[in-house]
Design a protein around this motif. Structure first.
Motif, PDB file in Angstrom:
ATOM      1  N   LYS A   1       0.842  -1.197   0.000  1.00 57.29           N
ATOM      2  CA  LYS A   1       0.000   0.000   0.000  1.00 57.29           C
ATOM      3  C   LYS A   1       0.877   1.248   0.000  1.00 57.29           C
ATOM      4  CE  LYS A   1      -0.559   0.743   4.920  1.00 57.29           C
ATOM      5  NZ  LYS A   1      -1.056   1.911   5.546  1.00 57.29           N
ATOM      6  N   ALA A   2       0.339   2.327  -0.527  1.00 55.88           N
ATOM      7  CA  ALA A   2       1.069   3.593  -0.507  1.00 55.88           C
ATOM      8  C   ALA A   2       1.301   3.964   0.955  1.00 55.88           C
ATOM      9  CB  ALA A   2       0.272   4.669  -1.220  1.00 55.88           C
ATOM     10  N   ASP A   3       2.527   4.234   1.293  1.00 55.96           N
ATOM     11  CA  ASP A   3       2.917   4.389   2.692  1.00 55.96           C
ATOM     12  C   ASP A   3       3.874   5.572   2.804  1.00 55.96           C
ATOM     13  OD1 ASP A   3       3.699   4.056   5.315  1.00 55.96           O
ATOM     14  OD2 ASP A   3       4.695   2.142   4.993  1.00 55.96           O
ATOM     15  N   TRP A   4       3.344   6.774   2.786  1.00 56.28           N
ATOM     16  CA  TRP A   4       4.161   7.983   2.880  1.00 56.28           C
ATOM     17  C   TRP A   4       3.398   8.999   3.708  1.00 56.28           C
ATOM     18  CZ3 TRP A   4       4.424  13.205   2.125  1.00 56.28           C
ATOM     19  CH2 TRP A   4       5.674  13.777   1.895  1.00 56.28           C
ATOM     20  N   GLU A   5       3.947   9.362   4.861  1.00 58.26           N
ATOM     21  CA  GLU A   5       3.313  10.337   5.751  1.00 58.26           C
ATOM     22  C   GLU A   5       4.271  11.499   5.982  1.00 58.26           C
ATOM     23  OE1 GLU A   5       0.204  10.156   6.845  1.00 58.26           O
ATOM     24  OE2 GLU A   5      -0.125   8.173   5.969  1.00 58.26           O
ATOM     25  N   ARG A   6       3.784  12.697   5.786  1.00 58.19           N
ATOM     26  CA  ARG A   6       4.592  13.902   5.970  1.00 58.19           C
ATOM     27  C   ARG A   6       4.955  14.087   7.450  1.00 58.19           C
ATOM     28  NH1 ARG A   6       5.382  18.039   2.558  1.00 58.19           N
ATOM     29  NH2 ARG A   6       6.328  19.866   3.481  1.00 58.19           N
ATOM     30  N   SER A   7       6.151  14.636   7.699  1.00 60.00           N
ATOM     31  CA  SER A   7       6.561  14.992   9.059  1.00 60.00           C
ATOM     32  C   SER A   7       6.840  16.489   9.094  1.00 60.00           C
ATOM     33  CB  SER A   7       7.811  14.205   9.478  1.00 60.00           C
ATOM     34  OG  SER A   7       8.250  14.666  10.742  1.00 60.00           O
ATOM     35  N   GLU A   8       5.808  17.247   9.421  1.00 64.17           N
ATOM     36  CA  GLU A   8       5.970  18.701   9.498  1.00 64.17           C
ATOM     37  C   GLU A   8       6.929  19.092  10.614  1.00 64.17           C
ATOM     38  OE1 GLU A   8       2.203  20.713   9.519  1.00 64.17           O
ATOM     39  OE2 GLU A   8       1.494  19.555   7.790  1.00 64.17           O
ATOM     40  N   LYS A   9       6.956  18.316  11.678  1.00 63.17           N
ATOM     41  CA  LYS A   9       7.844  18.620  12.807  1.00 63.17           C
ATOM     42  C   LYS A   9       9.304  18.551  12.373  1.00 63.17           C
ATOM     43  CE  LYS A   9       8.729  17.583  17.611  1.00 63.17           C
ATOM     44  NZ  LYS A   9       8.257  16.876  18.797  1.00 63.17           N
ATOM     45  N   LEU A  10       9.695  17.491  11.669  1.00 58.99           N
ATOM     46  CA  LEU A  10      11.077  17.391  11.206  1.00 58.99           C
ATOM     47  C   LEU A  10      11.382  18.486  10.185  1.00 58.99           C
ATOM     48  CD1 LEU A  10      13.836  16.065  11.205  1.00 58.99           C
ATOM     49  CD2 LEU A  10      12.963  14.372   9.572  1.00 58.99           C
ATOM     50  N   ASP A  11      10.442  18.756   9.282  1.00 55.85           N
ATOM     51  CA  ASP A  11      10.643  19.852   8.317  1.00 55.85           C
ATOM     52  C   ASP A  11      10.950  21.163   9.041  1.00 55.85           C
ATOM     53  OD1 ASP A  11      10.498  18.758   5.771  1.00 55.85           O
ATOM     54  OD2 ASP A  11       8.345  19.088   5.559  1.00 55.85           O
TER      55      ASP A  11
END
Length: 141
Positions: free
Chosen positions: A118-128
């Motif tokens: 399955k598509a498995d990509w979650e953004r990490s705004e905290k690390l950005d």
């Protein structure tokens, strides 16, 4: 030996997807029907940091062919950054936010593997947010 044409790739469950990213990076992708993938990324003069993200089950192997990258991870709310140069590699860990900084004139090979169904990509705004404040020029690595 018979060459497989781009037209025939679908028959074997393979797709290609190529992009010029907003920052000028060139990305060339070879994607399997199981979700695993190979990506060749060629940096631009404006490459810098990519987008921070994490995967639940997918792992990514980053292999530097030419130039250098910084690989950042967010572990226990602390940013850990390591530098990798030609012929060095690192592997992302599931559920650990990470990001890559590409220096100009860098070629990076990325292999996505593991449970890729399955598509498995979650953004990490905290690390950005945390890495965008880092002064790359004066970073002591």
């Amino acid at each position: 030996m018979k060459e497989i044409s781009n037209f025939e790739l679908k028959k074997y469950g393979i797709a290609t997807k190529h992009h010029i990213m907003d920052n000028g990076e060139l990305r060339f992708r070879l994607i399997g029907s199981d979700g695993s993938a190979y990506i060749r990324t060629e940096s631009s003069l404006d490459s810098g940091w990519q987008n921070s993200h994490y995967h639940t089950t997918i792992k990514e192997l980053y292999l530097v062919q030419k130039g250098w990258i910084l690989f950042a991870e967010l572990l226990d709310d602390k940013v850990i950054i390591k530098k990798y140069t030609s012929e060095e590699y690192c592997i992302s860990k599931p559920r650990v936010p990470h990001n890559v900084y590409m220096a100009p004139d860098t070629i990076l090979h990325t292999i996505k593997f593991g449970d890729c169904v399955k598509a498995d990509w979650e953004r990490s705004e905290k690390l950005d947010e945390l890495i965008r404040k880092i002064d790359i020029v004066n970073l002591d690595i």
